[in-house]
Design an enzyme around this catalytic site. Structure first.
Site, PDB file in Angstrom:
ATOM      1  N   ALA A  29     -13.735  -5.503  29.734  1.00  0.00           N
ATOM      2  CA  ALA A  29     -12.915  -6.713  29.787  1.00  0.00           C
ATOM      3  C   ALA A  29     -11.873  -6.670  28.678  1.00  0.00           C
ATOM      4  O   ALA A  29     -11.681  -5.635  28.049  1.00  0.00           O
ATOM      5  CB  ALA A  29     -13.799  -7.948  29.669  1.00  0.00           C
ATOM      6  N   ASN A  30     -11.187  -7.773  28.456  1.00  0.00           N
ATOM      7  CA  ASN A  30     -10.225  -7.861  27.360  1.00  0.00           C
ATOM      8  C   ASN A  30     -10.253  -9.276  26.798  1.00  0.00           C
ATOM      9  O   ASN A  30     -10.993 -10.125  27.285  1.00  0.00           O
ATOM     10  CB  ASN A  30      -8.818  -7.472  27.856  1.00  0.00           C
ATOM     11  CG  ASN A  30      -8.348  -8.386  28.965  1.00  0.00           C
ATOM     12  OD1 ASN A  30      -8.130  -9.566  28.757  1.00  0.00           O
ATOM     13  ND2 ASN A  30      -8.218  -7.832  30.179  1.00  0.00           N
ATOM     14  N   ARG A  31      -9.454  -9.528  25.770  1.00  0.00           N
ATOM     15  CA  ARG A  31      -9.559 -10.781  25.015  1.00  0.00           C
ATOM     16  C   ARG A  31      -8.734 -11.934  25.569  1.00  0.00           C
ATOM     17  O   ARG A  31      -8.570 -12.945  24.904  1.00  0.00           O
ATOM     18  CB  ARG A  31      -9.149 -10.545  23.566  1.00  0.00           C
ATOM     19  CG  ARG A  31     -10.058  -9.604  22.829  1.00  0.00           C
ATOM     20  CD  ARG A  31      -9.694  -9.538  21.353  1.00  0.00           C
ATOM     21  NE  ARG A  31     -10.452  -8.511  20.666  1.00  0.00           N
ATOM     22  CZ  ARG A  31     -11.719  -8.648  20.304  1.00  0.00           C
ATOM     23  NH1 ARG A  31     -12.356  -9.764  20.544  1.00  0.00           N
ATOM     24  NH2 ARG A  31     -12.349  -7.649  19.699  1.00  0.00           N
TER      25      ARG A  31
END
Ligand code: C5P
Length: 222
Positions: A29-31
């Site tokens: 995932a990412n932020r």
């Protein structure tokens, strides 16, 4: 609701990160928090548009009065975008994972081997480029985002050309700026004609409202 500048317009917005499964319990995932995309969807609804928000997994509330299609992966997001078309305006604010694990394991990968398991990746579909380059049913105005940590404007200019969108909103997501997950954003607007604007640092809600005003003005000219 009073008829606003986007009354009668269909608007599609993508927001949030994607989750790309490794096995049943793990993902890449990412932020991205989804705050900027959700703010744009809310502002478009306020402006009278019929909005569909397509969101990856986020921890923030749905914008009032906006139907939300929830997805996890980039491939699901692309399918949801196709299903939400046609639209007059499409805003791709989601932080779509560029890669996904080449194979999703059907069972939890166990830590019993001597070496860590390899993690082979394959490229995800590029939703913004796909929609920008549609030969039939392309939205009138297609807006991309560029989250960069360095040489923000150089990368953004290249991206605008490569993807084929009409407008690119670039922001600096270097960790020091606190943009990812934060409440404020500093954006640059790049047009296909080379026009560049840098806006002051503003609350993401305010950035959303001002962007929507701009999109409405551009649509009104078509
Ligand atoms: O190439 P990059 O990911 O930096 O481009 C960012 C822009 O492209 C954003 O508007 C993002 O929503 C969109 N994008 C997309 N599908 C991808 C990757 C990015 O729609 N697979």
């Amino acid at each position: 609701r009073p008829p606003g500048p986007l009354a009668g317009r269909r608007v599609l917005v993508t927001s949030g990160p994607t989750h790309e499964p490794i096995d049943p319990v793990r993902y890449l995932a990412n932020r991205s928090s989804g705050r900027q995309g959700h703010a744009i969807a809310a502002a478009a609804a306020e402006a009278g548009a019929e909005v569909t928000l397509i969101s990856g997994p986020v921890a923030i509330p749905d914008p009032a009065g906006v139907p939300v299609v929830r997805v996890e992966t980039a491939r699901e997001m692309l399918e949801a975008v196709r299903a939400a078309l046609p639209a007059d305006l499409a805003v791709f604010a989601a932080a779509v994972g560029d890669w996904r694990p080449a194979a999703e394991q059907g069972h939890k990968i166990k830590k019993d081997g001597a070496a860590p398991p390899p993690l082979a990746l394959v490229e995800n579909p590029d939703i913004l480029a796909t929609v920008s380059q549609m030969s039939e049913g392309r939205p009138t105005l297609v807006v991309g985002f560029a989250a960069e940590t360095d040489r923000v404007l150089d990368h953004a200019r290249a991206k605008l050309a490569r993807k084929g969108c009409d407008l690119l909103v670039a922001n600096d997501v270097s960790p020091a700026g606190g943009v990812m997950g934060g409440a404020r954003n500093t954006v640059h607007l790049l047009g296909r004609d080379g026009a560049l604007e840098t806006w002051p640092t503003l609350a993401k809600d305010e950035v959303g409202r001002r962007l929507v005003e701009r999109f409405a003005a551009l649509l009104a000219r078509t």
